[in-house]
Design a protein around this motif. Sequence first.
Motif, PDB file in Angstrom:
ATOM      1  N   ARG A 253       0.821  -1.200   0.000  1.00 50.18           N
ATOM      2  CA  ARG A 253       0.000   0.000   0.000  1.00 50.18           C
ATOM      3  C   ARG A 253       0.860   1.257   0.000  1.00 50.18           C
TER       4      ARG A 253
ATOM      5  N   ASP B 243      -3.933   3.987  -0.412  1.00 48.52           N
ATOM      6  CA  ASP B 243      -4.294   3.314  -1.662  1.00 48.52           C
ATOM      7  C   ASP B 243      -3.522   2.009  -1.786  1.00 48.52           C
TER       8      ASP B 243
ATOM      9  N   ILE C 245      -4.255   9.746  -6.529  1.00 52.14           N
ATOM     10  CA  ILE C 245      -3.862   8.817  -5.477  1.00 52.14           C
ATOM     11  C   ILE C 245      -3.925   9.517  -4.133  1.00 52.14           C
TER      12      ILE C 245
ATOM     13  N   GLY D  44      -3.792   2.807  -6.441  1.00 50.69           N
ATOM     14  CA  GLY D  44      -5.178   3.240  -6.426  1.00 50.69           C
ATOM     15  C   GLY D  44      -5.945   2.619  -7.576  1.00 50.69           C
ATOM     16  N   SER D  45      -6.950   3.335  -8.060  1.00 52.57           N
ATOM     17  CA  SER D  45      -7.819   2.767  -9.083  1.00 52.57           C
ATOM     18  C   SER D  45      -7.357   3.019 -10.511  1.00 52.57           C
TER      19      SER D  45
END
Length: 221
Positions: free
Chosen positions: A2, A167, A163, A115-116
């Motif tokens: 992370r 995350d 971000i 993150g995504s």
Amino acid sequence: MRLLSVNVGRPMPVDYTDAPGGMTGIDKRPVAGPVQVSPVGPKGTVGGGVAGDAVCDRRHHGGSDRAVYAFAREDLDAWEQALGRTLANGAFGENLTTSGLDVTEALIGERWQVGSDLVVEVTAGRIPCRTFAGWVGERGWVKRFIEVGRTGALLRVIAPGEIRADDPITVVHRPDHDITAALLLRAATTERHLLPRTLAAAEWMESELLHTARTYTEKYG
């Protein structure tokens, strides 16, 4: 794996850099997210990278191959023990302080999703410079940092994204070679005989180190 913090630096004047105007952005501090991270143009161009982060010496920093710098919290903890002082996230001038990811042993060309949306790609390990040495303030710092070899990773931005701390980080691609950020640091500094070997990662390498490796190989084979 992370992201512990996203860190940005503001320009400040110092007497230990030869950057134009004597300014540096190495004093990076965690910021609240979300923070936009975008691709960067060729070295010397303005814009992109980690939003809000100052790149003062565009001769040697920034550019597409050095858009972001990541360093592991585990390595900061080890340096805390060695130096006998507290090192906050961002203390080594890193934009991303990570946990659970062996940043230094990442392969050149390895890609991480943070993150995504954000995807970054490892291009090199950090080669310590005068500004870094002045900032840390330890005698013989450049030599010591290289000898320890926990170099962190320079990154290019493949896909932009926002971000923030906490995350998740996912390794989404590993290339088929064994050239790590740590090995590339050794090849570029104390073990230059390794430079021809690093050409196995030529497709992904930071451009200046690639030029060095090719020049050395042409001269010495």
